[in-house]
Write a protein that holds these residues in place. Structure first.
Motif, PDB file in Angstrom:
ATOM      1  N   THR A   1      89.300   8.518 110.594  1.00 60.13           N
ATOM      2  CA  THR A   1      88.999   7.581 111.687  1.00 60.13           C
ATOM      3  C   THR A   1      89.288   6.147 111.241  1.00 60.13           C
ATOM      4  O   THR A   1      89.884   5.370 111.987  1.00 60.13           O
ATOM      5  N   ALA A   2      88.874   5.805 110.014  1.00 61.15           N
ATOM      6  CA  ALA A   2      89.073   4.432 109.532  1.00 61.15           C
ATOM      7  C   ALA A   2      90.556   4.096 109.467  1.00 61.15           C
ATOM      8  O   ALA A   2      90.981   3.014 109.882  1.00 61.15           O
ATOM      9  N   VAL A   3      91.353   5.031 108.976  1.00 54.50           N
ATOM     10  CA  VAL A   3      92.776   4.728 108.760  1.00 54.50           C
ATOM     11  C   VAL A   3      93.575   4.893 110.052  1.00 54.50           C
ATOM     12  O   VAL A   3      94.325   4.002 110.454  1.00 54.50           O
ATOM     13  N   LEU A   4      93.389   6.024 110.744  1.00 56.10           N
ATOM     14  CA  LEU A   4      94.261   6.306 111.893  1.00 56.10           C
ATOM     15  C   LEU A   4      93.801   5.611 113.173  1.00 56.10           C
ATOM     16  O   LEU A   4      94.620   5.271 114.016  1.00 56.10           O
ATOM     17  N   ALA A   5      92.507   5.383 113.320  1.00 55.03           N
ATOM     18  CA  ALA A   5      92.033   4.761 114.563  1.00 55.03           C
ATOM     19  C   ALA A   5      91.730   3.272 114.387  1.00 55.03           C
ATOM     20  O   ALA A   5      91.991   2.478 115.282  1.00 55.03           O
ATOM     21  N   LEU A   6      91.181   2.904 113.227  1.00 56.14           N
ATOM     22  CA  LEU A   6      90.793   1.499 113.041  1.00 56.14           C
ATOM     23  C   LEU A   6      91.859   0.682 112.309  1.00 56.14           C
ATOM     24  O   LEU A   6      91.755  -0.543 112.229  1.00 56.14           O
ATOM     25  N   GLY A   7      92.841   1.322 111.762  1.00 59.62           N
ATOM     26  CA  GLY A   7      93.918   0.607 111.093  1.00 59.62           C
ATOM     27  C   GLY A   7      93.578   0.110 109.695  1.00 59.62           C
ATOM     28  O   GLY A   7      94.296  -0.733 109.148  1.00 59.62           O
ATOM     29  N   LEU A   8      92.511   0.626 109.090  1.00 58.04           N
ATOM     30  CA  LEU A   8      92.227   0.270 107.685  1.00 58.04           C
ATOM     31  C   LEU A   8      93.202   1.030 106.786  1.00 58.04           C
ATOM     32  O   LEU A   8      93.865   1.973 107.227  1.00 58.04           O
ATOM     33  N   SER A   9      93.262   0.621 105.525  1.00 56.32           N
ATOM     34  CA  SER A   9      94.184   1.329 104.622  1.00 56.32           C
ATOM     35  C   SER A   9      93.409   2.329 103.776  1.00 56.32           C
ATOM     36  O   SER A   9      92.177   2.244 103.672  1.00 56.32           O
ATOM     37  N   LEU A  10      94.144   3.230 103.146  1.00 57.54           N
ATOM     38  CA  LEU A  10      93.476   4.190 102.247  1.00 57.54           C
ATOM     39  C   LEU A  10      92.772   3.457 101.114  1.00 57.54           C
ATOM     40  O   LEU A  10      91.729   3.892 100.634  1.00 57.54           O
ATOM     41  N   ASP A  11      93.333   2.323 100.724  1.00 59.31           N
ATOM     42  CA  ASP A  11      92.730   1.517  99.647  1.00 59.31           C
ATOM     43  C   ASP A  11      91.412   0.878 100.064  1.00 59.31           C
ATOM     44  O   ASP A  11      90.624   0.460  99.204  1.00 59.31           O
ATOM     45  N   ASP A  12      91.210   0.744 101.376  1.00 61.46           N
ATOM     46  CA  ASP A  12      89.937   0.186 101.865  1.00 61.46           C
ATOM     47  C   ASP A  12      88.791   1.189 101.702  1.00 61.46           C
ATOM     48  O   ASP A  12      87.626   0.861 101.943  1.00 61.46           O
ATOM     49  N   CYS A  13      89.134   2.445 101.380  1.00 62.82           N
ATOM     50  CA  CYS A  13      88.120   3.508 101.314  1.00 62.82           C
ATOM     51  C   CYS A  13      87.831   3.885  99.854  1.00 62.82           C
ATOM     52  O   CYS A  13      88.764   4.047  99.060  1.00 62.82           O
ATOM     53  N   VAL A  14      86.550   4.038  99.518  1.00 59.80           N
ATOM     54  CA  VAL A  14      86.196   4.622  98.213  1.00 59.80           C
ATOM     55  C   VAL A  14      85.342   5.863  98.460  1.00 59.80           C
ATOM     56  O   VAL A  14      84.660   5.951  99.479  1.00 59.80           O
ATOM     57  N   VAL A  15      85.407   6.787  97.536  1.00 64.95           N
ATOM     58  CA  VAL A  15      84.598   8.004  97.670  1.00 64.95           C
ATOM     59  C   VAL A  15      83.399   7.882  96.742  1.00 64.95           C
ATOM     60  O   VAL A  15      83.548   7.637  95.543  1.00 64.95           O
ATOM     61  N   TYR A  16      82.209   8.038  97.329  1.00 66.72           N
ATOM     62  CA  TYR A  16      80.960   7.967  96.562  1.00 66.72           C
ATOM     63  C   TYR A  16      80.537   9.397  96.232  1.00 66.72           C
ATOM     64  O   TYR A  16      80.281  10.209  97.130  1.00 66.72           O
ATOM     65  N   ASP A  17      80.452   9.704  94.945  1.00 66.04           N
ATOM     66  CA  ASP A  17      80.083  11.052  94.508  1.00 66.04           C
ATOM     67  C   ASP A  17      78.597  11.061  94.140  1.00 66.04           C
ATOM     68  O   ASP A  17      78.210  10.461  93.128  1.00 66.04           O
ATOM     69  N   PRO A  18      77.754  11.733  94.946  1.00 67.76           N
ATOM     70  CA  PRO A  18      76.311  11.677  94.692  1.00 67.76           C
ATOM     71  C   PRO A  18      75.896  12.310  93.369  1.00 67.76           C
ATOM     72  O   PRO A  18      74.778  12.122  92.912  1.00 67.76           O
ATOM     73  N   TRP A  19      76.799  13.064  92.755  1.00 67.65           N
ATOM     74  CA  TRP A  19      76.464  13.737  91.501  1.00 67.65           C
ATOM     75  C   TRP A  19      76.822  12.901  90.281  1.00 67.65           C
ATOM     76  O   TRP A  19      76.584  13.318  89.149  1.00 67.65           O
ATOM     77  N   LYS A  20      77.407  11.710  90.506  1.00 70.33           N
ATOM     78  CA  LYS A  20      77.784  10.859  89.360  1.00 70.33           C
ATOM     79  C   LYS A  20      76.939   9.596  89.360  1.00 70.33           C
ATOM     80  O   LYS A  20      76.607   9.074  90.447  1.00 70.33           O
ATOM     81  N   PRO A  21      76.621   9.047  88.180  1.00 70.99           N
ATOM     82  CA  PRO A  21      75.845   7.796  88.155  1.00 70.99           C
ATOM     83  C   PRO A  21      76.591   6.721  88.928  1.00 70.99           C
ATOM     84  O   PRO A  21      77.815   6.592  88.796  1.00 70.99           O
ATOM     85  N   GLY A  22      75.849   5.967  89.736  1.00 72.69           N
ATOM     86  CA  GLY A  22      76.461   4.897  90.536  1.00 72.69           C
ATOM     87  C   GLY A  22      77.489   5.423  91.523  1.00 72.69           C
ATOM     88  O   GLY A  22      78.324   4.654  92.013  1.00 72.69           O
ATOM     89  N   GLY A  23      77.447   6.721  91.811  1.00 81.69           N
ATOM     90  CA  GLY A  23      78.417   7.308  92.738  1.00 81.69           C
ATOM     91  C   GLY A  23      79.796   7.439  92.121  1.00 81.69           C
ATOM     92  O   GLY A  23      80.758   7.813  92.799  1.00 81.69           O
ATOM     93  N   GLY A  24      79.891   7.109  90.827  1.00 82.08           N
ATOM     94  CA  GLY A  24      81.199   7.199  90.160  1.00 82.08           C
ATOM     95  C   GLY A  24      82.153   6.102  90.611  1.00 82.08           C
ATOM     96  O   GLY A  24      83.368   6.230  90.442  1.00 82.08           O
TER      97      GLY A  24
END
Ligand code: 13P
Ligand code: SF4
Length: 411
Positions: free
Chosen positions: A226-249
């Motif tokens: 939705t962020a990239v295809l509908a809102l026009g953000l870039s893939l670089d604007d997105c980070v993945v937060y991993d709940p199993w890693k300290p600080g989300g990794g």
């Protein structure tokens, strides 16, 4: 409205649901391992699958209940269940349909647990929401536990970013997580209104061009698509937060620069579709139209022609020209039903390696018959009830969603 009579209803506490370890998949029924399966136990007799009278029993019980019951069926339910639903739809439509039936004493929800929770939140306290099999959960919803989400918020607070972050949760999440977004100025979205909900959230966090960000739970793919295809953000604007890693990794600087903080969750069914399968069909059938659900991975969605919620897919097929050929990337029950409903069009399933949603499939005709007959006999069974405080804040978030302009699906 008369109060339901009979045995006290087994209530699933929200707290217990949100910290669960995913269930092992066992055969349903009285011979299953009840200790390891939530909600499999059916007080009284679960009818046998081989009972030739099942359809007639469902109809009789449904008729006995009359307007006291309202039966909702999600598009991914089996045909044998959909046949007895008063309405069908995607999770957005069903939430609204449930809220629009204040006169029904029982809302029988043929779908999964988070949908039944939402229906309970949106209906009045004297209406009971019943899930025919309480072990019909959602593996994606189980990928975000409330404790993990609270920890993630602390990480954002620690980095001085919480004030400029708005949490948005996909409908496919526990009531506790919906309540979390309600408490923190956020909202809920479904696959049919994700663009609208994200635009709203960015406005709250300082505008799409400002410095704010969205914490998107729990489906990274719906958030990214939705962020990239509908809102026009870039893939670089997105980070993945991993709940199993300290600080989300995630490196704190990267977190500060991100516009979308995507929870590391996904749908175990839609995550299996591949862009190779899309290309394979294009080679085999020139001119074919490929439509997929936005829970698919980003490369699959970009390879497809259309993307939208289950309701969007249903309507796309209704509008399609006779003789047209379609490839659909969503749950198999719906694809098979659409193929049967449109014999004048050719419908293909995107990927032979992908199978049914095992949790949606837990609601079968024996469980539906058992639930309807129990209710008709005065036994309130398998009630899904959210505690008052959680329901209050989850309702805040859901009401924000329902106040947004109508659903949008991107093509
Ligand atoms: P919809 O919001 O399209 O109904 O999808 C719900 C779901 O669980 C998809 O996997
Ligand atoms: Fe959950 Fe995926 Fe099943 Fe939908 S299809 S209920 S997201 S596991």
């Amino acid at each position: 409205m008369t109060a339901p009579v009979g045995l006290p209803a087994p209530v699933v506490p929200v707290a217990a649901r949100s910290s669960v370890v995913p269930d092992s998949l066992l055969l349903l029924g009285r011979s299953g391992d009840l200790a390891s399966e939530r909600g499999v136990e059916c007080p009284g007799d679960l009818p046998r699958l081989s009972d030739p009278d099942l359809v007639a029993r469902a109809r009789r019980a449904r008729a006995r209940l009359g307007d006291r019951a309202f039966v909702l069926g999600h598009h991914y339910q089996r045909d044998e269940v959909i046949e007895h639903a008063d309405v069908t739809g995607d999770s957005f439509k069903l939430a609204k349909d449930a809220a629009a039936r204040p006169e029904a004493e029982f809302i029988v929800f043929c779908g999964v647990h988070f949908m039944a929770e939402s229906a309970d939140i949106l209906t009045s306290p004297d209406q009971a929401v019943v899930l025919p099999d309480l072990s019909a959960g959602c593996s994606m919803a189980d990928m975000a536990a409330i404790g993990q989400v609270e920890d993630a918020w602390q990480v954002l607070e620690g980095a001085g970013l919480a004030e400029t972050t708005v949490p948005v949760t996909y409908m496919n999440s526990s009531a506790a997580i919906k309540a979390f977004t309600g408490r923190h100025g956020g909202t809920v979205c479904t696959s049919s209104n994700a663009e609208t909900a994200l635009r709203w959230a960015f406005e709250q966090s300082g505008g799409l061009d400002g410095g704010g960000r969205v914490l998107f739970l729990p489906d990274q793919h719906l958030g990214r698509n939705t962020a990239v295809l509908a809102l026009g953000l870039s893939l670089d604007d997105c980070v993945v937060y991993d709940p199993w890693k300290p600080g989300g990794g995630v490196d704190p600087q990267r977190l500060a620069g991100a516009r979308m903080v995507l929870w590391r969750g996904h749908c175990s069914v839609h995550g299996r579709f591949t862009a190779d399968a899309v290309e394979g069909y294009r080679r085999k059938i020139p001119g074919v139209t490929v439509v997929v659900h936005p829970e698919c991975r980003h490369d699959v969605v970009t390879a497809a022609d259309l993307v939208g919620s289950t309701e969007f897919i249903v309507q796309a097929l209704e509008r399609a020209e006779p003789g047209s050929e379609w490839v659909i990337g969503t749950e198999l029950n719906l694809v098979k039903r659409l193929a049967g409903m449109h014999p004048d069009k050719k419908v293909h399933f995107l990927d032979r390696d992908v199978c049914y949603c095992s949790t949606m499939n837990r609601i079968d005709l024996p469980h539906l018959v058992w639930a309807l007959e129990s209710l008709a006999d005065g036994r309130l069974v398998n009630r899904v009830q959210v505690d008052d405080e959680t329901a209050h804040f989850a309702r805040v978030a859901l009401d924000r969603m329902l106040a947004l302009p109508g659903p949008t699906s991107k093509d």
